[in-house]
Design a protein around this motif. Structure first.
Motif, PDB file in Angstrom:
ATOM      1  N   GLY A 233       0.740  -1.201   0.123  1.00  0.00           N
ATOM      2  CA  GLY A 233       0.058   0.298  -0.114  1.00  0.00           C
ATOM      3  C   GLY A 233       0.913   1.199  -0.052  1.00  0.00           C
ATOM      4  N   GLY A 234       0.163   2.337   0.701  1.00  0.00           N
ATOM      5  CA  GLY A 234       1.162   3.569   0.573  1.00  0.00           C
ATOM      6  C   GLY A 234       2.549   3.257   1.268  1.00  0.00           C
ATOM      7  N   LEU A 235       2.323   2.792   2.624  1.00  0.00           N
ATOM      8  CA  LEU A 235       3.639   2.628   3.285  1.00  0.00           C
ATOM      9  C   LEU A 235       4.515   1.291   2.652  1.00  0.00           C
ATOM     10  CD1 LEU A 235       2.275   4.224   5.648  1.00  0.00           C
ATOM     11  CD2 LEU A 235       2.936   2.485   7.211  1.00  0.00           C
ATOM     12  N   GLY A 236       3.792   0.331   2.310  1.00  0.00           N
ATOM     13  CA  GLY A 236       4.636  -0.813   1.809  1.00  0.00           C
ATOM     14  C   GLY A 236       5.397  -0.452   0.474  1.00  0.00           C
ATOM     15  N   HIS A 237       4.779   0.440  -0.473  1.00  0.00           N
ATOM     16  CA  HIS A 237       5.462   0.501  -1.575  1.00  0.00           C
ATOM     17  C   HIS A 237       6.861   1.568  -1.292  1.00  0.00           C
ATOM     18  CE1 HIS A 237       3.871   4.513  -2.138  1.00  0.00           C
ATOM     19  NE2 HIS A 237       4.676   4.920  -3.465  1.00  0.00           N
ATOM     20  N   PHE A 253       5.665  -9.187   0.500  1.00  0.00           N
ATOM     21  CA  PHE A 253       4.546 -10.064   0.773  1.00  0.00           C
ATOM     22  C   PHE A 253       3.065  -9.530   0.271  1.00  0.00           C
ATOM     23  CE2 PHE A 253       7.988 -11.717   3.295  1.00  0.00           C
ATOM     24  CZ  PHE A 253       7.874 -12.944   3.230  1.00  0.00           C
ATOM     25  N   THR A 254       2.410 -10.114  -0.385  1.00  0.00           N
ATOM     26  CA  THR A 254       1.194  -9.470  -0.585  1.00  0.00           C
ATOM     27  C   THR A 254      -0.190 -10.202  -0.449  1.00  0.00           C
ATOM     28  OG1 THR A 254      -0.170  -8.019  -2.196  1.00  0.00           O
ATOM     29  CG2 THR A 254       1.482  -9.671  -3.258  1.00  0.00           C
ATOM     30  N   THR A 255      -1.372  -9.784  -0.479  1.00  0.00           N
ATOM     31  CA  THR A 255      -2.643 -10.648  -0.736  1.00  0.00           C
ATOM     32  C   THR A 255      -3.124 -10.177  -1.911  1.00  0.00           C
ATOM     33  OG1 THR A 255      -3.915  -8.714   0.324  1.00  0.00           O
ATOM     34  CG2 THR A 255      -3.255 -10.522   1.895  1.00  0.00           C
ATOM     35  N   ASP A 292       6.011  -4.856   8.656  1.00  0.00           N
ATOM     36  CA  ASP A 292       4.704  -5.275   8.481  1.00  0.00           C
ATOM     37  C   ASP A 292       3.913  -3.909   8.376  1.00  0.00           C
ATOM     38  OD1 ASP A 292       2.072  -5.581   8.817  1.00  0.00           O
ATOM     39  OD2 ASP A 292       2.405  -7.703   9.759  1.00  0.00           O
ATOM     40  N   ALA A 293       3.348  -3.602   7.104  1.00  0.00           N
ATOM     41  CA  ALA A 293       2.791  -2.367   7.129  1.00  0.00           C
ATOM     42  C   ALA A 293       1.337  -2.503   6.440  1.00  0.00           C
ATOM     43  CB  ALA A 293       3.340  -1.541   5.747  1.00  0.00           C
ATOM     44  N   VAL A 294       0.792  -3.562   7.270  1.00  0.00           N
ATOM     45  CA  VAL A 294      -0.828  -3.980   6.915  1.00  0.00           C
ATOM     46  C   VAL A 294      -1.564  -3.312   7.873  1.00  0.00           C
ATOM     47  CG1 VAL A 294      -2.270  -5.912   6.865  1.00  0.00           C
ATOM     48  CG2 VAL A 294       0.003  -6.030   6.198  1.00  0.00           C
ATOM     49  N   SER A 295      -2.879  -2.705   7.341  1.00  0.00           N
ATOM     50  CA  SER A 295      -3.736  -1.890   7.998  1.00  0.00           C
ATOM     51  C   SER A 295      -4.911  -2.757   8.690  1.00  0.00           C
ATOM     52  CB  SER A 295      -4.552  -0.958   6.884  1.00  0.00           C
ATOM     53  OG  SER A 295      -5.077  -1.714   5.741  1.00  0.00           O
ATOM     54  N   ALA A 296      -5.174  -4.009   8.466  1.00  0.00           N
ATOM     55  CA  ALA A 296      -6.099  -4.472   8.749  1.00  0.00           C
ATOM     56  C   ALA A 296      -5.895  -5.882   9.581  1.00  0.00           C
ATOM     57  CB  ALA A 296      -7.127  -5.125   7.737  1.00  0.00           C
ATOM     58  N   GLU A 297      -6.687  -6.508  10.191  1.00  0.00           N
ATOM     59  CA  GLU A 297      -6.344  -7.699  10.938  1.00  0.00           C
ATOM     60  C   GLU A 297      -5.586  -8.809  10.102  1.00  0.00           C
ATOM     61  OE1 GLU A 297     -10.071  -9.032  12.452  1.00  0.00           O
ATOM     62  OE2 GLU A 297      -8.970 -10.452  13.943  1.00  0.00           O
ATOM     63  N   VAL A 316       4.566  -1.562  11.639  1.00  0.00           N
ATOM     64  CA  VAL A 316       4.060   0.042  11.321  1.00  0.00           C
ATOM     65  C   VAL A 316       2.631  -0.061  11.098  1.00  0.00           C
ATOM     66  CG1 VAL A 316       6.336   0.963  10.801  1.00  0.00           C
ATOM     67  CG2 VAL A 316       5.024  -0.085   8.867  1.00  0.00           C
ATOM     68  N   GLY A 317       2.081  -0.848  10.542  1.00  0.00           N
ATOM     69  CA  GLY A 317       0.641  -0.877  10.586  1.00  0.00           C
ATOM     70  C   GLY A 317      -0.179  -0.755  11.967  1.00  0.00           C
ATOM     71  N   LEU A 318      -1.201  -0.152  11.691  1.00  0.00           N
ATOM     72  CA  LEU A 318      -2.011  -0.044  12.864  1.00  0.00           C
ATOM     73  C   LEU A 318      -3.547  -0.662  12.972  1.00  0.00           C
ATOM     74  CD1 LEU A 318      -0.997   3.873  13.429  1.00  0.00           C
ATOM     75  CD2 LEU A 318      -0.824   1.880  15.291  1.00  0.00           C
TER      76      LEU A 318
HETATM   77  P1  NAP Z   1      -2.925   1.237   2.823  1.00  0.00           P
HETATM   78  O1  NAP Z   1      -2.377   2.008   1.608  1.00  0.00           O
HETATM   79  O2  NAP Z   1      -4.334   1.055   2.555  1.00  0.00           O
HETATM   80  O3  NAP Z   1      -2.045  -0.228   2.581  1.00  0.00           O
HETATM   81  C1  NAP Z   1      -2.421  -1.280   3.341  1.00  0.00           C
HETATM   82  C2  NAP Z   1      -2.081  -2.599   2.583  1.00  0.00           C
HETATM   83  O4  NAP Z   1      -2.157  -3.370   3.716  1.00  0.00           O
HETATM   84  C3  NAP Z   1      -2.942  -2.852   1.365  1.00  0.00           C
HETATM   85  O5  NAP Z   1      -2.595  -2.172   0.264  1.00  0.00           O
HETATM   86  C4  NAP Z   1      -2.791  -4.320   1.195  1.00  0.00           C
HETATM   87  O6  NAP Z   1      -1.660  -4.627   0.676  1.00  0.00           O
HETATM   88  C5  NAP Z   1      -2.543  -4.688   2.886  1.00  0.00           C
HETATM   89  N1  NAP Z   1      -3.966  -5.411   3.364  1.00  0.00           N
HETATM   90  C6  NAP Z   1      -5.157  -4.449   3.568  1.00  0.00           C
HETATM   91  N2  NAP Z   1      -5.908  -5.227   4.286  1.00  0.00           N
HETATM   92  C7  NAP Z   1      -5.414  -6.601   4.306  1.00  0.00           C
HETATM   93  C8  NAP Z   1      -5.873  -7.739   5.091  1.00  0.00           C
HETATM   94  N3  NAP Z   1      -7.057  -7.872   5.624  1.00  0.00           N
HETATM   95  N4  NAP Z   1      -4.963  -8.754   5.164  1.00  0.00           N
HETATM   96  C9  NAP Z   1      -3.836  -8.704   4.660  1.00  0.00           C
HETATM   97  N5  NAP Z   1      -3.025  -7.496   4.086  1.00  0.00           N
HETATM   98  C10 NAP Z   1      -3.971  -6.583   4.094  1.00  0.00           C
HETATM   99  O7  NAP Z   1      -2.450   1.882   4.082  1.00  0.00           O
HETATM  100  P2  NAP Z   1      -1.165   2.706   4.402  1.00  0.00           P
HETATM  101  O8  NAP Z   1      -1.448   4.230   4.497  1.00  0.00           O
HETATM  102  O9  NAP Z   1      -0.040   2.048   3.905  1.00  0.00           O
HETATM  103  O10 NAP Z   1      -1.094   2.475   6.143  1.00  0.00           O
HETATM  104  C11 NAP Z   1      -0.970   1.070   6.665  1.00  0.00           C
HETATM  105  C12 NAP Z   1      -1.129   0.934   8.043  1.00  0.00           C
HETATM  106  O11 NAP Z   1      -0.061   1.617   8.769  1.00  0.00           O
HETATM  107  C13 NAP Z   1      -2.459   1.683   8.428  1.00  0.00           C
HETATM  108  O12 NAP Z   1      -2.895   1.169   9.615  1.00  0.00           O
HETATM  109  C14 NAP Z   1      -1.951   3.045   8.972  1.00  0.00           C
HETATM  110  O13 NAP Z   1      -2.802   3.705   9.948  1.00  0.00           O
HETATM  111  C15 NAP Z   1      -0.527   2.835   9.600  1.00  0.00           C
HETATM  112  N6  NAP Z   1       0.435   3.766   9.805  1.00  0.00           N
HETATM  113  C16 NAP Z   1       1.149   3.915  10.663  1.00  0.00           C
HETATM  114  C17 NAP Z   1       2.180   4.905  10.944  1.00  0.00           C
HETATM  115  C18 NAP Z   1       3.137   4.731  12.088  1.00  0.00           C
HETATM  116  O14 NAP Z   1       3.636   5.796  12.563  1.00  0.00           O
HETATM  117  N7  NAP Z   1       3.341   3.435  12.537  1.00  0.00           N
HETATM  118  C19 NAP Z   1       1.977   5.659   9.930  1.00  0.00           C
HETATM  119  C20 NAP Z   1       1.251   5.705   9.098  1.00  0.00           C
HETATM  120  C21 NAP Z   1       0.320   4.829   8.765  1.00  0.00           C
HETATM  121  P3  NAP Z   1      -1.690  -5.932  -0.056  1.00  0.00           P
HETATM  122  O15 NAP Z   1      -2.914  -5.847  -1.189  1.00  0.00           O
HETATM  123  O16 NAP Z   1      -0.313  -6.024  -0.926  1.00  0.00           O
HETATM  124  O17 NAP Z   1      -1.805  -7.183   0.584  1.00  0.00           O
END
Ligand code: NAP
Ligand code: ZN
Ligand code: ZN
Length: 395
Positions: A233-237, A253-255, A292-297, A316-318
């Motif tokens: 996603g945004g973080l992962g890329h 790793f991706t779903t 691990d940058a996944v946003s969901a369970e 880092v995912g929340l």
């Molecule tokens: P995003 O663009 O929506 O990307 C999240 C990725 O997680 C998706 O593209 C998908 O990747 C994967 N995913 C989504 N649902 C899933 C599921 N049920 N099971 C497995 N994989 C799943 O989100 P983002 O903006 O990158 O943010 C990711 C997380 O980091 C969020 O929870 C956000 O709040 C958190 N965050 C934390 C910080 C920090 O300081 N730690 C800062 C910013 C954001 P695939 O399609 O490749 O599987």
């Protein structure tokens, strides 16, 4: 546990703000937020019908819509910024929908801000009118605690002031973020942005960039290491781009099998579809580091098992719900499980400079502000390549 207590304290603090705001609304005779969305109410502490255009969520279930806010006058150390672009982070969605149970409404999200300086206070040293600048997830901190002194303002012992949904010490109520025309920020929390890069594509560096850069640096990811990134996603890329740039062997790793080709283009050496157990098993006990940058369970144990002896998995995912860790997956190989939150101001500047030197930006899809609700839905479906960025001219 500490995190739980902190979250609880924060939610109590924000609850107090909510109550204070509600009382102030009662005093001013304005009871509902519903009318204010389109700029007709005067019921909010730092809401001004004739003020600055913004986009806000008024409740956890409402779509975001037009809303007018007030920004403070430019103080001695302040920088006034016209916002040009603002990235759409998954945290914006979590917060707008109160998924972390601490949102104060109206909520104006946005913490991936790029803009141009339109005014500076008389004591400002680092910036001049016309400069290109960025603002990330924080706009202030106590500046005196040991974390702040160490350049780790994100871990300020008195909590950093977040760009949105934190207590606003200047105007009362809560801070309002980057889904707006302008913002006023103390120069200590403003970053320099290079004009060498595409500005819209720089915006996501202010959160997605630093959130991945910081742990990759902290755990010294580099040549000779096998590094996993979970979720494209945004973080992962951004994590894929940085890990590759730092010289590691990168496995994504991706779903979403359809993201495979993109992952390779972005810098991954290998792509593993995490639903394929056979593919996962090929990587057992082999990683130095996984981010691990996944946003969901999801099942974190599946990734702990891929770490070699003393390898580290950093979250880092929340996701909204707690993750269940099987103890044997940690103790068996003396593995380490860690977390990381954004990055300090100096490190954010270092990251922006690194990106300017190495030509690294985010892959973005530019949207207008009216498209932000639709963008949230697309993000939930994983259908964004790989960050939506709002063109603020559309507001
Ligand atoms: P995003 O663009 O929506 O990307 C999240 C990725 O997680 C998706 O593209 C998908 O990747 C994967 N995913 C989504 N649902 C899933 C599921 N049920 N099971 C497995 N994989 C799943 O989100 P983002 O903006 O990158 O943010 C990711 C997380 O980091 C969020 O929870 C956000 O709040 C958190 N965050 C934390 C910080 C920090 O300081 N730690 C800062 C910013 C954001 P695939 O399609 O490749 O599987
Ligand atoms: Zn963010
Ligand atoms: Zn502090």
């Amino acid at each position: 546990m500490k995190m739980q207590i902190k979250t609880q304290q924060k939610s109590e603090k924000l609850e107090k703000i909510k109550v204070a705001r509600h009382r102030s609304n009662l005093r001013s005779g304005s009871l509902t937020n519903a009318t204010s969305r389109f700029g007709s109410s005067n019921g909010h502490d730092n809401h001004d019908a004739t003020g600055i255009k913004a986009y806000a969520a008024l409740s956890a279930t409402a779509s975001l819509g037009p809303f007018a806010i007030r920004r403070r006058d430019v103080g001695l150390h302040d920088v006034q910024i016209e916002i040009l672009y603002c990235g759409v982070c998954h945290s914006d969605l979590h917060q707008a929908r109160n998924e972390w149970f601490m949102t104060v409404y109206p909520c104006v999200p946005g913490h991936e801000i790029v803009g141009r300086v339109t005014g500076v206070g008389s004591e400002v040293k680092k910036f001049n009118e016309g400069d290109l600048v960025g603002v990330g997830c924080m706009v202030d901190s106590c500046r005196t605690c040991s974390s702040c002194q160490a350049g780790l303002e994100q871990y300020c012992e008195h909590d950093p002031v977040q760009t949105y949904n934190s207590e606003d010490k200047h105007l009362g109520g809560v801070t309002y973020g980057g889904y707006s025309k302008s913002i006023v920020v103390d120069e200590a929390f403003v970053l320099r942005v290079s004009d060498k890069l595409n500005l819209a594509a720089v915006a996501p560096l202010l959160c997605a960039g630093i959130t991945t850069y910081s742990p990759l640096r902290r755990w010294k990811v580099g040549k000779g290491q096998k590094v996993g990134i979970v979720g494209l996603g945004g973080l992962g890329h951004m994590a894929v781009k940085f890990a590759r740039s730092f010289g590691a062997h990168v496995v994504l790793f991706t779903t979403s099998p359809e993201k495979g080709a993109d992952a390779i283009r972005l810098g991954a050496h290998e792509v593993v579809v995490s639903k394929d157990q056979g593919e996962m098993n090929k990587h057992l006990n082999s990683f130095d580091f996984i981010l691990d940058a996944v946003s969901a369970e999801h099942d974190i144990n599946a990734y702990l098992n891929l770490l070699k002896v003393e390898g580290t998995l950093t979250l880092v995912g929340l996701p909204q719900k707690p993750l269940g860790i099987a103890a044997f997956n940690l103790i068996g190989h003396r593995r380490q499980f860690a977390g990381s939150m954004i990055g300090g101001i100096a490190e954010t500047q270092e990251m922006l400079d690194y990106c300017a030197d190495h030509g690294i930006v985010s892959d973005v899809e530019l949207i207008s502000i009216e498209q932000v609700n639709e963008a949230y839905e697309q993000m939930l479906k994983g259908q964004v390549k790989y960050r939506f960025v709002i063109d603020m001219e559309s507001l």
